[in-house]
Write a protein that holds these residues in place. Structure first.
Motif, PDB file in Angstrom:
ATOM      1  N   VAL A   1       0.834  -1.204   0.000  1.00 54.30           N
ATOM      2  CA  VAL A   1       0.000   0.000   0.000  1.00 54.30           C
ATOM      3  C   VAL A   1       0.865   1.249   0.000  1.00 54.30           C
ATOM      4  N   THR A   2       1.859   1.294   0.853  1.00 59.03           N
ATOM      5  CA  THR A   2       2.720   2.475   0.950  1.00 59.03           C
ATOM      6  C   THR A   2       3.512   2.673  -0.339  1.00 59.03           C
TER       7      THR A   2
ATOM      8  N   VAL B   1       1.089   4.032  -3.052  1.00 60.77           N
ATOM      9  CA  VAL B   1       0.716   5.438  -2.851  1.00 60.77           C
ATOM     10  C   VAL B   1       1.899   6.361  -3.118  1.00 60.77           C
TER      11      VAL B   1
ATOM     12  N   SER C   1      -2.295   6.855   2.289  1.00 59.00           N
ATOM     13  CA  SER C   1      -1.797   5.528   2.608  1.00 59.00           C
ATOM     14  C   SER C   1      -2.439   4.992   3.886  1.00 59.00           C
TER      15      SER C   1
ATOM     16  N   GLU D   1       0.191  12.155   0.762  1.00 61.41           N
ATOM     17  CA  GLU D   1       0.442  10.760   0.399  1.00 61.41           C
ATOM     18  C   GLU D   1       0.411   9.837   1.613  1.00 61.41           C
ATOM     19  N   TYR D   2       0.844  10.324   2.767  1.00 62.16           N
ATOM     20  CA  TYR D   2       0.820   9.486   3.963  1.00 62.16           C
ATOM     21  C   TYR D   2      -0.590   9.357   4.530  1.00 62.16           C
TER      22      TYR D   2
ATOM     23  N   ALA E   1       2.342   3.054   7.791  1.00 68.16           N
ATOM     24  CA  ALA E   1       1.479   3.505   6.698  1.00 68.16           C
ATOM     25  C   ALA E   1       1.383   5.026   6.644  1.00 68.16           C
TER      26      ALA E   1
ATOM     27  N   TYR F   1      -4.916   1.713   4.019  1.00 70.41           N
ATOM     28  CA  TYR F   1      -4.565   0.586   4.884  1.00 70.41           C
ATOM     29  C   TYR F   1      -5.641   0.364   5.950  1.00 70.41           C
TER      30      TYR F   1
END
Length: 102
Positions: A26-27, A30, A58, A54-55, A87, A62
């Motif tokens: 996932v990270t 993204v 993510s 972006e974080y 994440a 998640y």
């Protein structure tokens, strides 16, 4: 006996998470599509600095994969659990920040 249940952690979050966990996928997904995220997300330019989009994306993806529905619960997980911390880039956003971002 530590009554406050606090402990110091020295190391990298990568070391504590199994290498085949979906949080890495996932990270990576993204972060590799960061430019597309910033085309869609409205970034505030004045006032307090915002968390990197972006974080937050993510963390939300998640959390959805782990069936975490509430933003306050997701914010608590980001403070306590290593996979959720990874994440979100260890930012530990509040539930209010996640609600405003959505």
């Amino acid at each position: 006996m530590d009554l406050k249940q606090s402990k110091w952690y020295y190391g990298c979050l990568d070391d504590e998470i199994p290498s085949d966990d979906i949080v890495f996928l996932v990270t990576y997904f993204v972060l590799s599509n960061k430019d597309r995220i910033y085309e869609v997300v409205d970034i505030k330019e004045n006032g307090k600095p915002v968390n990197p989009a972006e974080y937050l994306v993510s963390l939300l993806i998640y959390g959805a994969l782990r069936h975490i529905n509430g933003t306050d619960e997701l914010a608590e997980m980001a403070k306590l659990h290593q996979k959720f911390r990874y994440a979100c880039g260890d930012l530990q956003p509040s539930g209010r920040v996640l609600r405003k971002f959505m």
